[in-house]
Motif scaffolding. Sequence first.
Motif, PDB file in Angstrom:
ATOM      1  N   ARG A   1       0.812  -1.221   0.000  1.00  0.00           N
ATOM      2  CA  ARG A   1       0.000   0.000   0.000  1.00  0.00           C
ATOM      3  C   ARG A   1       0.845   1.271   0.000  1.00  0.00           C
ATOM      4  N   VAL A   2       2.144   1.132   0.306  1.00  0.00           N
ATOM      5  CA  VAL A   2       3.046   2.280   0.363  1.00  0.00           C
ATOM      6  C   VAL A   2       4.327   1.930  -0.399  1.00  0.00           C
ATOM      7  N   ASP A   3       4.848   2.885  -1.146  1.00  0.00           N
ATOM      8  CA  ASP A   3       6.121   2.701  -1.828  1.00  0.00           C
ATOM      9  C   ASP A   3       7.211   2.481  -0.773  1.00  0.00           C
ATOM     10  N   PRO A   4       7.862   1.325  -0.737  1.00  0.00           N
ATOM     11  CA  PRO A   4       8.844   1.061   0.322  1.00  0.00           C
ATOM     12  C   PRO A   4      10.060   1.976   0.261  1.00  0.00           C
ATOM     13  N   LEU A   5      10.364   2.496  -0.910  1.00  0.00           N
ATOM     14  CA  LEU A   5      11.508   3.397  -1.027  1.00  0.00           C
ATOM     15  C   LEU A   5      11.274   4.685  -0.235  1.00  0.00           C
ATOM     16  N   LEU A   6      10.024   5.138  -0.174  1.00  0.00           N
ATOM     17  CA  LEU A   6       9.713   6.346   0.592  1.00  0.00           C
ATOM     18  C   LEU A   6       9.893   6.100   2.089  1.00  0.00           C
ATOM     19  N   SER A   7       9.383   4.958   2.565  1.00  0.00           N
ATOM     20  CA  SER A   7       9.529   4.644   3.986  1.00  0.00           C
ATOM     21  C   SER A   7      10.989   4.442   4.364  1.00  0.00           C
ATOM     22  N   LEU A   8      11.749   3.812   3.486  1.00  0.00           N
ATOM     23  CA  LEU A   8      13.170   3.595   3.771  1.00  0.00           C
ATOM     24  C   LEU A   8      13.954   4.900   3.760  1.00  0.00           C
ATOM     25  N   ALA A   9      13.498   5.868   2.975  1.00  0.00           N
ATOM     26  CA  ALA A   9      14.174   7.170   2.969  1.00  0.00           C
ATOM     27  C   ALA A   9      14.087   7.810   4.347  1.00  0.00           C
ATOM     28  N   VAL A  10      12.918   7.697   4.980  1.00  0.00           N
ATOM     29  CA  VAL A  10      12.771   8.225   6.334  1.00  0.00           C
ATOM     30  C   VAL A  10      13.615   7.407   7.305  1.00  0.00           C
TER      31      VAL A  10
ATOM     32  N   ASP B   1      16.366   6.712  -7.349  1.00  0.00           N
ATOM     33  CA  ASP B   1      15.880   6.566  -5.972  1.00  0.00           C
ATOM     34  C   ASP B   1      16.842   5.733  -5.133  1.00  0.00           C
ATOM     35  N   ALA B   2      17.337   4.639  -5.705  1.00  0.00           N
ATOM     36  CA  ALA B   2      18.267   3.784  -4.973  1.00  0.00           C
ATOM     37  C   ALA B   2      19.572   4.525  -4.669  1.00  0.00           C
ATOM     38  N   TRP B   3      20.037   5.313  -5.617  1.00  0.00           N
ATOM     39  CA  TRP B   3      21.276   6.094  -5.436  1.00  0.00           C
ATOM     40  C   TRP B   3      21.136   7.076  -4.276  1.00  0.00           C
ATOM     41  N   ALA B   4      19.978   7.730  -4.227  1.00  0.00           N
ATOM     42  CA  ALA B   4      19.723   8.697  -3.152  1.00  0.00           C
ATOM     43  C   ALA B   4      19.649   7.995  -1.794  1.00  0.00           C
ATOM     44  N   LEU B   5      19.013   6.818  -1.756  1.00  0.00           N
ATOM     45  CA  LEU B   5      18.919   6.059  -0.507  1.00  0.00           C
ATOM     46  C   LEU B   5      20.275   5.527  -0.066  1.00  0.00           C
ATOM     47  N   GLN B   6      21.068   5.082  -1.023  1.00  0.00           N
ATOM     48  CA  GLN B   6      22.397   4.592  -0.683  1.00  0.00           C
ATOM     49  C   GLN B   6      23.255   5.713  -0.100  1.00  0.00           C
ATOM     50  N   ARG B   7      23.130   6.899  -0.668  1.00  0.00           N
ATOM     51  CA  ARG B   7      23.873   8.050  -0.144  1.00  0.00           C
ATOM     52  C   ARG B   7      23.382   8.428   1.252  1.00  0.00           C
ATOM     53  N   ALA B   8      22.061   8.487   1.432  1.00  0.00           N
ATOM     54  CA  ALA B   8      21.493   8.904   2.715  1.00  0.00           C
ATOM     55  C   ALA B   8      21.790   7.913   3.829  1.00  0.00           C
ATOM     56  N   SER B   9      21.873   6.623   3.497  1.00  0.00           N
ATOM     57  CA  SER B   9      22.065   5.588   4.516  1.00  0.00           C
ATOM     58  C   SER B   9      23.534   5.252   4.744  1.00  0.00           C
TER      59      SER B   9
END
Length: 337
Positions: free
Chosen positions: A36-45, A73-81
């Motif tokens: 029901r929710v894009d998991p990439l958005l939740s993982l960004a938080v 999106d994955a690149w941004a998450l990899q950088r943020a995490s």
Amino acid sequence: MKLDAFITTLEIERAGDYAATLERSGFHGVWIAETRVDPLLSLAVAATRTRSLRLGTGIAIAFARSPMVMAMDAWALQRASGGRLDLGLGTQVRAHIERRFAMPYDRPGPRIREYIGALRHIWGAFQHEHRLAFKGDFYRFDLMSPFFDPGPIEHPRIAVHLAAVNEGMFRIAGEVADGIVAHPFSTPEYLRDVGMPALAKGLLRAKRVRSEVEVSCPVFTLVESSPTLAADEAYVRQQLAFYASTPTYRAVLAHHGWSDVGEELSVIARSGRFDELPRLITDAMLGAFVTRARSHEELGRRLSERYGGIIDRIGLYGDAATIAPADLEAVRGALAT
């Protein structure tokens, strides 16, 4: 085996607190499904509230997105995490891709293989290792001006995990993926007899070794000492029945001689009578798919017995954040022995 949490949906507004709780509890990682929710958005938080927890999509639907969108999106998450992303990708089934997302689904095996190749090429271009110049049978990428280039990051190697149920995807994962996210609708016998041999064929074809592919699997569990046992069992039966009604997953039922049950479940599901599905899940089926124990310590031992030598990361299916810290420690301790 490392202990993960696996949750079917996680609202964005509670993702930070939830992930922080899992990290404090000692989980190795969390996998969030795309429902029901894009998991990439939740993982960004979650990435901004944690420091060591692995952050996985379990899975993100590949064919619902262009590889360029997924890559960015994955690149941004990899950088943020700080390099903690496990990008789990799945093809989904034809009906959802074509009728829910209005996207093409032709030749899913070759398409997902090329999709992963495209991702890695795009990431190499982001890292300035080469110019963007990818052309395959399904995708073409050759335009990247500086204004749209996210640029290099400290941890450019993003682990790509491929969802696998049938032999074909296990084999493709062995050829091109960094990991496998096996489906919760798997039994230890099916993984051992079908999944692992297919993975081995893919590894052999690509001249790779087993240690190059990390195998993860969310599993259904029931603990008899739990005060919510009755509700937990009802939920597990409902989930198993829902998955068993999907023709794509019927290979698992066939391996155990339950094909007729799957066909009947599909008929009921097509008529929209979802409340009737759980009655067809027998105790024998429950025993095959669910690891049951009297206590959490026994649960850890039972998981080791059933899945040892097959998977590397085991995920507790459901709301793992509600498990008491002492109970989690008992599970983790038994898994480590």
